[in-house]
Design an enzyme around this catalytic site. Structure first.
Site, mmCIF file in Angstrom:
data_model
loop_
_atom_site.group_PDB
_atom_site.id
_atom_site.type_symbol
_atom_site.label_atom_id
_atom_site.label_comp_id
_atom_site.label_asym_id
_atom_site.label_seq_id
_atom_site.Cartn_x
_atom_site.Cartn_y
_atom_site.Cartn_z
ATOM 1 C CB ALA A 199 93.201 58.166 -63.057
ATOM 2 C CB SER A 219 99.845 59.614 -63.922
ATOM 3 O OG SER A 219 100.404 60.231 -62.771
ATOM 4 N N GLY A 220 101.591 57.198 -62.297
ATOM 5 C CA GLY A 220 102.967 56.888 -61.938
ATOM 6 C C GLY A 220 103.635 58.003 -61.176
ATOM 7 N N GLY A 221 102.942 59.118 -60.987
ATOM 8 C CA GLY A 221 103.480 60.244 -60.238
ATOM 9 C C GLY A 221 103.084 60.185 -58.772
ATOM 10 C CB VAL A 222 104.329 62.086 -55.843
ATOM 11 C CG1 VAL A 222 104.079 63.532 -56.269
ATOM 12 C CG2 VAL A 222 104.204 61.961 -54.334
ATOM 13 C CB SER A 253 97.846 59.323 -59.465
ATOM 14 O OG SER A 253 99.110 58.905 -59.948
ATOM 15 C CG LEU A 275 94.316 55.994 -68.882
ATOM 16 C CD1 LEU A 275 93.573 57.246 -69.308
ATOM 17 C CD2 LEU A 275 93.483 54.747 -69.151
ATOM 18 C CB CYS A 298 94.156 64.784 -72.185
ATOM 19 S SG CYS A 298 94.634 63.137 -71.623
ATOM 20 N N GLY A 314 94.398 62.469 -58.889
ATOM 21 C CA GLY A 314 95.292 63.264 -58.055
ATOM 22 C C GLY A 314 95.285 64.735 -58.380
ATOM 23 C CB CYS A 343 102.519 63.103 -72.021
ATOM 24 S SG CYS A 343 100.951 62.961 -72.875
#
Length: 375
Positions: A20, A22-25, A27, A46, A114, A138, A210
């Site tokens: 999964a 998320s675009g963060g460091v 994950s 997602l 979530c 992550g 978010c």
């Protein structure tokens, strides 16, 4: 054949793992580590709620920039990457429930909802459909094999531990999930990102929910539920009217700021806190800090991961994610669990989660539930 590093009886190259992303460091490093170990890694991001892109706000976990970041990481790692549109599911299972909870005078924790629905129910199902043997995230928690199967434990770094938000993970889900960062600190994760030369190595952590820009919960709830603006009275515990408010959605138990209260007569002018919300009458009840203490709470919608027990069980517990563990005992009453604290707990609000840990070290998550409203 011996198990691989994920505890699966296959070679890494024959083991498909969905990550999964998320675009963060966090994950991104999860995907990088698994790819380095030779696993067949598939990244999925997602699309939940693109409010960040709509208002040009950085640091929102579901914003368009985050999807682009995840895609760039996947390209650098050489893994397939898919973006799934889960907006309607997220709105129904998280946002709508969030708004309804506030209207009931509760303090919801949407990140828990979530994880329980969109991520660990729907995404896990999708991972299985893709032929994956595991879904990796992550999160800073640890999956530890115990005598009766996998257990959920706190992350090794207390400052990053996210077990509070994952108490709703079922045993069946835990069997499929993996958390490769659970033994690391954030600094170690960023160092690994730099080793892989990932552009997200220094990307700031998202601080907001978010779909709640600038932490303005009231504005979001009012948009979803216009009746949240209904005004009402601020009264003390004897029923005396002290002021007016513009919607109970603006208040939560334990709150001190934002109380529109005029001068009070007499000599008792100690600070006042929100001690209860009455959505039926739209009243905000205020009182002294001493009125916030609760010795016992009841939990609904309980998820239990620990061993069965009779009578009462000594445990450690917390009612807020950033709170230190408190000694307590739990007992069952049908589908509900009662939690009794060794000392009164201050500022407990209905709708919050109470997460229960083992009494010895406070590392294993035994379960948890949502605090029930009281009269």
């Amino acid at each position: 054949m011996a198990s691989n590093s994920l505890g699966i009886d296959k070679t890494p190259r024959d083991t498909r793992v969905v990550v999964a992303m998320s675009g963060g460091v966090d994950s991104s490093v999860t995907a990088a580590l698994l790819k380095e170990q030779g696993y067949d890694v598939v990244g999925i991001t997602l699309q939940l709620y693109d409010h960040g892109a709509a208002i040009g706000k950085a640091g929102s976990c579901c914003a368009g920039q985050d999807i682009r970041d995840a895609r760039q990481v996947a390209e650098r790692l050489g893994i397939p990457h898919y973006v799934l549109d889960y907006e309607s599911r997220f709105r129904n299972d998280v946002m709508e429930a969030f708004a309804d909870s506030y209207l009931r005078g509760e303090t919801p924790v949407p990140c828990i909802a979530c994880n329980r629905t969109v991520k660990f129910r729907d995404l896990l199902r999708t991972a299985r459909e893709l032929g994956a043997e595991a879904l990796a995230t992550g999160h800073y928690v640890r999956r530890v094999m115990g005598e009766a199967g996998p257990e959920l434990h706190r992350g090794a770094d207390p400052a990053r531990d996210q077990s509070y938000f994952l108490f709703g993970t079922t045993g069946e889900q835990l069997a499929f999930l993996r958390f490769p960062l659970g033994h690391l600190s954030k600094a170690e994760t960023r160092a690994i990102a730099e080793r892989f030369d990932l552009d997200v190595a220094e990307k700031p952590d998202s601080q907001d929910i978010c779909f709640v820009p600038n932490r303005d919960y009231a504005a979001v709830v009012q948009k979803l539920r216009p009746e949240a603006n209904d005004p009402g009275e601020i009264v003390d515990m004897s029923g005396r009217v002290l002021g007016r408010h513009e919607g109970i959605v603006r208040f939560t138990v334990g709150q001190r700021r934002g109380l529109a209260i005029g001068e009070r007569s007499g000599t008792n002018n100690e600070p006042l806190f929100v001690v209860r919300l009455e959505p039926e009458t739209r009243r905000v009840i205020v009182g002294p800090r001493s009125a916030l203490g609760r010795n016992e709470i009841m939990l609904d919608d309980v998820n239990w991961l620990g061993p069965d027990f009779d009578g009462s069980l000594p445990v450690q517990a917390r009612v807020r994610s950033s709170q230190s563990l408190r000694p307590a005992t739990v007992s069952r009453n049908g589908s509900q669990v009662a939690v009794r604290f060794a000392e009164p707990e201050i500022g407990v609000s209905p709708g919050q989660a109470c997460v229960i840990y083992d009494v010895e070290k406070g590392e294993r998550v035994l379960g948890g539930g949502f605090i029930r409203r009281w009269a």
